[in-house]
Write a protein that holds these residues in place. Sequence first.
Motif, PDB file in Angstrom:
ATOM      1  N   LEU A  25       0.854  -1.083   0.092  1.00  0.00           N
ATOM      2  CA  LEU A  25      -0.140   0.219   0.096  1.00  0.00           C
ATOM      3  C   LEU A  25       0.726   1.355   0.032  1.00  0.00           C
ATOM      4  O   LEU A  25       0.426   2.368  -0.669  1.00  0.00           O
ATOM      5  CB  LEU A  25      -0.718   0.051   1.267  1.00  0.00           C
ATOM      6  CG  LEU A  25      -2.350  -0.161   1.269  1.00  0.00           C
ATOM      7  CD1 LEU A  25      -2.949  -0.101   2.566  1.00  0.00           C
ATOM      8  CD2 LEU A  25      -3.135   0.432   0.220  1.00  0.00           C
ATOM      9  N   GLY A  26       1.600   1.303   0.859  1.00  0.00           N
ATOM     10  CA  GLY A  26       2.660   2.303   0.994  1.00  0.00           C
ATOM     11  C   GLY A  26       3.687   2.120   1.921  1.00  0.00           C
ATOM     12  O   GLY A  26       3.989   1.442   2.719  1.00  0.00           O
ATOM     13  N   CYS A  27       4.974   3.230   2.034  1.00  0.00           N
ATOM     14  CA  CYS A  27       5.749   3.298   3.033  1.00  0.00           C
ATOM     15  C   CYS A  27       6.097   4.494   3.482  1.00  0.00           C
ATOM     16  O   CYS A  27       5.889   5.714   2.667  1.00  0.00           O
ATOM     17  CB  CYS A  27       6.878   2.354   2.726  1.00  0.00           C
ATOM     18  SG  CYS A  27       7.692   3.052   1.120  1.00  0.00           S
ATOM     19  N   GLY A  31       7.795   2.580   8.483  1.00  0.00           N
ATOM     20  CA  GLY A  31       7.390   1.407   8.302  1.00  0.00           C
ATOM     21  C   GLY A  31       6.918   1.158   6.685  1.00  0.00           C
ATOM     22  O   GLY A  31       6.954   2.263   6.089  1.00  0.00           O
ATOM     23  N   VAL A  33       3.420  -0.801   4.686  1.00  0.00           N
ATOM     24  CA  VAL A  33       2.128  -1.103   4.825  1.00  0.00           C
ATOM     25  C   VAL A  33       1.680  -1.877   3.813  1.00  0.00           C
ATOM     26  O   VAL A  33       1.866  -1.637   2.772  1.00  0.00           O
ATOM     27  CB  VAL A  33       1.310   0.200   5.218  1.00  0.00           C
ATOM     28  CG1 VAL A  33       0.020  -0.256   5.621  1.00  0.00           C
ATOM     29  CG2 VAL A  33       1.775   0.988   6.524  1.00  0.00           C
ATOM     30  N   VAL A  42      -4.884  -3.991   7.399  1.00  0.00           N
ATOM     31  CA  VAL A  42      -3.477  -3.775   6.884  1.00  0.00           C
ATOM     32  C   VAL A  42      -2.433  -4.307   7.921  1.00  0.00           C
ATOM     33  O   VAL A  42      -2.959  -4.327   9.038  1.00  0.00           O
ATOM     34  CB  VAL A  42      -3.184  -2.327   6.345  1.00  0.00           C
ATOM     35  CG1 VAL A  42      -4.230  -1.508   5.413  1.00  0.00           C
ATOM     36  CG2 VAL A  42      -3.187  -1.332   7.737  1.00  0.00           C
ATOM     37  N   LYS A  44       1.169  -3.325   9.051  1.00  0.00           N
ATOM     38  CA  LYS A  44       2.420  -2.222   9.216  1.00  0.00           C
ATOM     39  C   LYS A  44       3.401  -2.936   9.881  1.00  0.00           C
ATOM     40  O   LYS A  44       3.582  -3.327  11.101  1.00  0.00           O
ATOM     41  CB  LYS A  44       1.991  -0.999   9.777  1.00  0.00           C
ATOM     42  CG  LYS A  44       3.149   0.093   9.923  1.00  0.00           C
ATOM     43  CD  LYS A  44       2.676   1.299  10.398  1.00  0.00           C
ATOM     44  CE  LYS A  44       3.740   2.503  10.501  1.00  0.00           C
ATOM     45  NZ  LYS A  44       3.292   3.652  10.708  1.00  0.00           N
ATOM     46  N   SER A  82      -7.089  -1.906  11.141  1.00  0.00           N
ATOM     47  CA  SER A  82      -8.129  -1.690  10.169  1.00  0.00           C
ATOM     48  C   SER A  82      -7.720  -0.610   9.159  1.00  0.00           C
ATOM     49  O   SER A  82      -6.717   0.300   9.266  1.00  0.00           O
ATOM     50  CB  SER A  82      -9.352  -1.005  10.527  1.00  0.00           C
ATOM     51  OG  SER A  82      -9.152  -0.107  11.382  1.00  0.00           O
ATOM     52  N   TYR A  83      -7.921  -1.035   7.768  1.00  0.00           N
ATOM     53  CA  TYR A  83      -7.772  -0.177   6.461  1.00  0.00           C
ATOM     54  C   TYR A  83      -8.750   0.969   6.422  1.00  0.00           C
ATOM     55  O   TYR A  83      -9.738   1.107   6.586  1.00  0.00           O
ATOM     56  CB  TYR A  83      -7.807  -1.176   5.539  1.00  0.00           C
ATOM     57  CG  TYR A  83      -7.888  -0.642   4.123  1.00  0.00           C
ATOM     58  CD1 TYR A  83      -6.726   0.350   3.522  1.00  0.00           C
ATOM     59  CD2 TYR A  83      -8.821  -0.613   3.003  1.00  0.00           C
ATOM     60  CE1 TYR A  83      -6.851   0.898   2.517  1.00  0.00           C
ATOM     61  CE2 TYR A  83      -8.673  -0.035   1.840  1.00  0.00           C
ATOM     62  CZ  TYR A  83      -7.705   0.636   1.442  1.00  0.00           C
ATOM     63  OH  TYR A  83      -7.562   1.231   0.284  1.00  0.00           O
ATOM     64  N   ASP A 127      -1.673  12.582   6.944  1.00  0.00           N
ATOM     65  CA  ASP A 127      -1.829  11.251   8.017  1.00  0.00           C
ATOM     66  C   ASP A 127      -3.387  11.141   8.163  1.00  0.00           C
ATOM     67  O   ASP A 127      -3.723  10.305   9.105  1.00  0.00           O
ATOM     68  CB  ASP A 127      -0.849  11.254   9.412  1.00  0.00           C
ATOM     69  CG  ASP A 127       0.307  11.145   8.949  1.00  0.00           C
ATOM     70  OD1 ASP A 127       0.777  10.215   8.030  1.00  0.00           O
ATOM     71  OD2 ASP A 127       1.240  11.570   9.601  1.00  0.00           O
ATOM     72  N   TYR A 129      -7.109  10.407   6.274  1.00  0.00           N
ATOM     73  CA  TYR A 129      -7.905   9.941   5.201  1.00  0.00           C
ATOM     74  C   TYR A 129      -9.089  10.350   5.382  1.00  0.00           C
ATOM     75  O   TYR A 129      -9.978  10.127   6.370  1.00  0.00           O
ATOM     76  CB  TYR A 129      -7.713   8.462   5.182  1.00  0.00           C
ATOM     77  CG  TYR A 129      -6.327   8.002   4.246  1.00  0.00           C
ATOM     78  CD1 TYR A 129      -5.220   8.594   4.687  1.00  0.00           C
ATOM     79  CD2 TYR A 129      -6.500   7.073   3.125  1.00  0.00           C
ATOM     80  CE1 TYR A 129      -3.964   8.010   3.935  1.00  0.00           C
ATOM     81  CE2 TYR A 129      -5.434   6.870   2.505  1.00  0.00           C
ATOM     82  CZ  TYR A 129      -4.115   7.473   2.992  1.00  0.00           C
ATOM     83  OH  TYR A 129      -2.892   7.013   2.268  1.00  0.00           O
ATOM     84  N   ASP A 140      -1.779   7.356  10.812  1.00  0.00           N
ATOM     85  CA  ASP A 140      -0.375   7.442  11.501  1.00  0.00           C
ATOM     86  C   ASP A 140      -0.019   8.184  12.601  1.00  0.00           C
ATOM     87  O   ASP A 140       0.357   9.212  12.490  1.00  0.00           O
ATOM     88  CB  ASP A 140       0.575   7.492  10.385  1.00  0.00           C
ATOM     89  CG  ASP A 140       2.245   7.470  10.519  1.00  0.00           C
ATOM     90  OD1 ASP A 140       2.200   6.731  11.540  1.00  0.00           O
ATOM     91  OD2 ASP A 140       3.013   7.937   9.937  1.00  0.00           O
TER      92      ASP A 140
HETATM   93  N1  LIG Z   1      -4.776   2.268   7.501  1.00  0.00           N
HETATM   94  C1  LIG Z   1      -4.356   2.552   6.360  1.00  0.00           C
HETATM   95  N2  LIG Z   1      -4.820   2.749   5.191  1.00  0.00           N
HETATM   96  C2  LIG Z   1      -4.465   2.989   4.103  1.00  0.00           C
HETATM   97  N3  LIG Z   1      -3.393   3.316   3.822  1.00  0.00           N
HETATM   98  C3  LIG Z   1      -2.594   3.336   4.557  1.00  0.00           C
HETATM   99  C4  LIG Z   1      -3.105   2.872   5.953  1.00  0.00           C
HETATM  100  N4  LIG Z   1      -1.857   2.801   6.752  1.00  0.00           N
HETATM  101  C5  LIG Z   1      -0.618   3.083   6.043  1.00  0.00           C
HETATM  102  N5  LIG Z   1      -1.161   3.511   4.640  1.00  0.00           N
HETATM  103  C6  LIG Z   1      -0.262   3.648   3.411  1.00  0.00           C
HETATM  104  O1  LIG Z   1       1.150   3.476   3.873  1.00  0.00           O
HETATM  105  C7  LIG Z   1       2.015   4.648   3.825  1.00  0.00           C
HETATM  106  C8  LIG Z   1       2.846   4.623   5.186  1.00  0.00           C
HETATM  107  O2  LIG Z   1       2.253   4.313   6.506  1.00  0.00           O
HETATM  108  P1  LIG Z   1       2.659   5.182   7.563  1.00  0.00           P
HETATM  109  O3  LIG Z   1       1.756   4.663   8.557  1.00  0.00           O
HETATM  110  O4  LIG Z   1       2.404   6.502   7.222  1.00  0.00           O
HETATM  111  O5  LIG Z   1       3.928   4.850   7.691  1.00  0.00           O
HETATM  112  P2  LIG Z   1       5.273   5.769   8.718  1.00  0.00           P
HETATM  113  O6  LIG Z   1       4.765   5.454   9.902  1.00  0.00           O
HETATM  114  O7  LIG Z   1       6.652   4.894   7.925  1.00  0.00           O
HETATM  115  O8  LIG Z   1       5.192   7.330   8.018  1.00  0.00           O
HETATM  116  C9  LIG Z   1       1.151   5.589   4.202  1.00  0.00           C
HETATM  117  O9  LIG Z   1       1.688   6.865   3.739  1.00  0.00           O
HETATM  118  C10 LIG Z   1      -0.275   5.060   3.088  1.00  0.00           C
HETATM  119  O10 LIG Z   1       0.284   5.261   1.835  1.00  0.00           O
END
Ligand SMILES: Nc1ncnc2c1ncn2[C@@H]1O[C@H](COP(=O)(O)OP(=O)(O)O)[C@@H](O)[C@H]1O
Length: 196
Positions: A25-27, A31, A33, A42, A44, A82-83, A127, A129, A140
């Motif tokens: 999904l993303g990083c 972390g 995810v 999801v 992480k 949860s997503y 952070d 949505y 986050d």
């Molecule tokens: N619950 C979630 N639902 C949807 N996308 C998520 C979710 N958690 C993380 N992501 C995706 O993963 C990326 C990294 O997660 P994040 O929790 O922000 O990590 P970090 O603590 O390293 O900043 C986010 O920018 C987003 O794109």
Amino acid sequence: MKKRDGYYIQLDNAAENMLRRANFLGCGHNGIVYLLEDNNKVIKIFKSKYVCRSEYNILQKTSKSKYFPKIYSHGLYYIVRSYAEGERLDYYIKQNGLDEKVAKNIINLIKEFQKLKFTKLDIRCKDLYLCKDSSIKVIDPKNNYSKCCNYPRHLMKGLDKLGVLDEFLEFVKEDYGEVYEDWNYKIKRYLCRGIK
Ligand SMILES: Nc1ncnc2c1ncn2[C@@H]1O[C@H](COP(=O)(O)OP(=O)(O)O)[C@@H](O)[C@H]1O
Ligand SMILES: [Mg+2]
């Protein structure tokens, strides 16, 4: 952490099994995810077990709040939660501007931070949505019980960058009059003179 950074973390079998059928999904810095198979959760994976623990501690304290992800399981280096289906708040505002419903939800989120006794009443736009029903989810949370900030500085700085700060402050005046003068004064001072 960049997606292509090479790193190895020893996960337990449960996490390894979940990851087999998960989609990236993303990083971020802490972390990476993945969306799990059932599309509602999801995982992480953290680089640091200390950051994992500190995020877990926040999510435990916020577990009754509708604004935060629910925790399903966790390990030393991971949390299953949860997503948040929806769009990043800053991307949404860039496309659509700031409507009343969204502005009021942002204000309610900060009120929720106060109810949760956060010492840092702040969050970055990226952070947050925005779900289809205009509700807001924090994806986050960071340092909300360890750092101090008594007004949403980064949040308003983000809104300023998106060109909607004055509009937002008008909604604050209407909806949360008690803090309007304070937030207005502090964010203008911060943006003009860098005083936190
Ligand atoms: N619950 C979630 N639902 C949807 N996308 C998520 C979710 N958690 C993380 N992501 C995706 O993963 C990326 C990294 O997660 P994040 O929790 O922000 O990590 P970090 O603590 O390293 O900043 C986010 O920018 C987003 O794109
Ligand atoms: Mg992040």
